[in-house]
Scaffold this motif. Structure first.
Motif, PDB file in Angstrom:
ATOM      1  N   GLU A 237      50.416  22.601  34.832  1.00  0.00           N
ATOM      2  CA  GLU A 237      51.768  22.427  34.287  1.00  0.00           C
ATOM      3  C   GLU A 237      51.890  21.110  33.540  1.00  0.00           C
ATOM      4  O   GLU A 237      52.498  21.049  32.466  1.00  0.00           O
ATOM      5  N   GLU A 238      51.329  20.056  34.087  1.00  0.00           N
ATOM      6  CA  GLU A 238      51.362  18.741  33.446  1.00  0.00           C
ATOM      7  C   GLU A 238      50.588  18.765  32.129  1.00  0.00           C
ATOM      8  O   GLU A 238      51.039  18.228  31.120  1.00  0.00           O
ATOM      9  N   LEU A 239      49.428  19.387  32.136  1.00  0.00           N
ATOM     10  CA  LEU A 239      48.610  19.492  30.923  1.00  0.00           C
ATOM     11  C   LEU A 239      49.368  20.245  29.837  1.00  0.00           C
ATOM     12  O   LEU A 239      49.448  19.788  28.685  1.00  0.00           O
ATOM     13  N   GLU A 240      49.942  21.374  30.193  1.00  0.00           N
ATOM     14  CA  GLU A 240      50.707  22.152  29.216  1.00  0.00           C
ATOM     15  C   GLU A 240      51.916  21.363  28.713  1.00  0.00           C
ATOM     16  O   GLU A 240      52.220  21.391  27.514  1.00  0.00           O
ATOM     17  N   ARG A 241      52.585  20.651  29.593  1.00  0.00           N
ATOM     18  CA  ARG A 241      53.742  19.850  29.196  1.00  0.00           C
ATOM     19  C   ARG A 241      53.345  18.752  28.206  1.00  0.00           C
ATOM     20  O   ARG A 241      54.013  18.536  27.195  1.00  0.00           O
ATOM     21  N   ARG A 242      52.242  18.087  28.484  1.00  0.00           N
ATOM     22  CA  ARG A 242      51.785  17.011  27.592  1.00  0.00           C
ATOM     23  C   ARG A 242      51.445  17.551  26.208  1.00  0.00           C
ATOM     24  O   ARG A 242      51.773  16.917  25.197  1.00  0.00           O
ATOM     25  N   LEU A 243      50.818  18.710  26.159  1.00  0.00           N
ATOM     26  CA  LEU A 243      50.446  19.255  24.860  1.00  0.00           C
ATOM     27  C   LEU A 243      51.634  19.908  24.155  1.00  0.00           C
ATOM     28  O   LEU A 243      51.694  19.908  22.921  1.00  0.00           O
ATOM     29  N   GLU A 244      52.588  20.422  24.910  1.00  0.00           N
ATOM     30  CA  GLU A 244      53.815  20.912  24.295  1.00  0.00           C
ATOM     31  C   GLU A 244      54.579  19.763  23.640  1.00  0.00           C
ATOM     32  O   GLU A 244      55.301  19.965  22.666  1.00  0.00           O
ATOM     33  N   GLY A 245      54.395  18.564  24.155  1.00  0.00           N
ATOM     34  CA  GLY A 245      55.028  17.372  23.583  1.00  0.00           C
ATOM     35  C   GLY A 245      54.572  17.070  22.165  1.00  0.00           C
ATOM     36  O   GLY A 245      55.255  16.368  21.425  1.00  0.00           O
ATOM     37  N   VAL A 246      53.413  17.590  21.785  1.00  0.00           N
ATOM     38  CA  VAL A 246      52.916  17.450  20.412  1.00  0.00           C
ATOM     39  C   VAL A 246      52.836  18.817  19.737  1.00  0.00           C
ATOM     40  O   VAL A 246      52.039  19.044  18.826  1.00  0.00           O
ATOM     41  N   ASN A 247      53.680  19.739  20.222  1.00  0.00           N
ATOM     42  CA  ASN A 247      53.876  21.068  19.612  1.00  0.00           C
ATOM     43  C   ASN A 247      52.671  21.997  19.671  1.00  0.00           C
ATOM     44  O   ASN A 247      52.417  22.763  18.732  1.00  0.00           O
ATOM     45  N   TYR A 248      51.930  21.952  20.772  1.00  0.00           N
ATOM     46  CA  TYR A 248      50.826  22.888  20.990  1.00  0.00           C
ATOM     47  C   TYR A 248      51.086  23.656  22.279  1.00  0.00           C
ATOM     48  O   TYR A 248      51.513  23.074  23.272  1.00  0.00           O
ATOM     49  N   ARG A 249      50.836  24.949  22.220  1.00  0.00           N
ATOM     50  CA  ARG A 249      50.999  25.811  23.393  1.00  0.00           C
ATOM     51  C   ARG A 249      49.731  26.616  23.602  1.00  0.00           C
ATOM     52  O   ARG A 249      49.063  27.002  22.644  1.00  0.00           O
ATOM     53  N   TYR A 250      49.441  26.895  24.859  1.00  0.00           N
ATOM     54  CA  TYR A 250      48.236  27.642  25.194  1.00  0.00           C
ATOM     55  C   TYR A 250      48.388  29.107  24.821  1.00  0.00           C
ATOM     56  O   TYR A 250      49.396  29.744  25.132  1.00  0.00           O
ATOM     57  N   SER A 251      47.374  29.642  24.157  1.00  0.00           N
ATOM     58  CA  SER A 251      47.313  31.060  23.816  1.00  0.00           C
ATOM     59  C   SER A 251      46.192  31.699  24.627  1.00  0.00           C
ATOM     60  O   SER A 251      45.013  31.454  24.345  1.00  0.00           O
ATOM     61  N   PRO A 252      46.533  32.523  25.637  1.00  0.00           N
ATOM     62  CA  PRO A 252      45.492  33.173  26.435  1.00  0.00           C
ATOM     63  C   PRO A 252      44.607  34.102  25.590  1.00  0.00           C
ATOM     64  O   PRO A 252      43.422  34.236  25.858  1.00  0.00           O
ATOM     65  N   GLU A 253      45.204  34.725  24.579  1.00  0.00           N
ATOM     66  CA  GLU A 253      44.445  35.637  23.724  1.00  0.00           C
ATOM     67  C   GLU A 253      43.341  34.911  22.965  1.00  0.00           C
ATOM     68  O   GLU A 253      42.254  35.435  22.760  1.00  0.00           O
ATOM     69  N   ARG A 254      43.632  33.686  22.547  1.00  0.00           N
ATOM     70  CA  ARG A 254      42.654  32.897  21.787  1.00  0.00           C
ATOM     71  C   ARG A 254      41.932  31.892  22.671  1.00  0.00           C
ATOM     72  O   ARG A 254      40.961  31.272  22.220  1.00  0.00           O
ATOM     73  N   ASN A 255      42.403  31.727  23.903  1.00  0.00           N
ATOM     74  CA  ASN A 255      41.842  30.749  24.835  1.00  0.00           C
ATOM     75  C   ASN A 255      41.770  29.356  24.213  1.00  0.00           C
ATOM     76  O   ASN A 255      40.747  28.687  24.269  1.00  0.00           O
ATOM     77  N   GLN A 256      42.888  28.966  23.634  1.00  0.00           N
ATOM     78  CA  GLN A 256      42.980  27.622  23.081  1.00  0.00           C
ATOM     79  C   GLN A 256      44.443  27.251  22.890  1.00  0.00           C
ATOM     80  O   GLN A 256      45.319  28.110  22.929  1.00  0.00           O
ATOM     81  N   PHE A 257      44.664  25.961  22.712  1.00  0.00           N
ATOM     82  CA  PHE A 257      45.999  25.485  22.377  1.00  0.00           C
ATOM     83  C   PHE A 257      46.156  25.565  20.869  1.00  0.00           C
ATOM     84  O   PHE A 257      45.283  25.108  20.118  1.00  0.00           O
ATOM     85  N   ILE A 258      47.250  26.186  20.442  1.00  0.00           N
ATOM     86  CA  ILE A 258      47.502  26.338  19.001  1.00  0.00           C
ATOM     87  C   ILE A 258      48.890  25.843  18.660  1.00  0.00           C
ATOM     88  O   ILE A 258      49.732  25.707  19.515  1.00  0.00           O
TER      89      ILE A 258
END
Length: 57
Positions: free
Chosen positions: A36-57
């Motif tokens: 949750e912390e990792l996702e929150r930090r990356l959402e702070g720079v407008n990136y979200r995890y995509s399970p389909e692509r297995n990466q933050f986009i």
């Protein structure tokens, strides 16, 4: 220890996901990281995890 800078963190995590892990939950378990912390930090720079692509986009 994960990088503190969010852009370096993004590059690091996406490289690990591409090369070593089949999903974010697997990566977080292996690195003992709070997902949750990792996702929150990356959402702070407008990136979200995509399970389909297995990466933050």
């Amino acid at each position: 220890m994960l990088p503190q800078d969010p852009i370096i963190l993004l590059s690091y995590v996406n490289t690990k996901l591409r090369d070593e892990y089949d999903g974010l939950d697997e990566l977080c378990a292996a690195l003992d990281a709070d997902q949750e912390e990792l996702e929150r930090r990356l959402e702070g720079v407008n990136y979200r995890y995509s399970p389909e692509r297995n990466q933050f986009i």
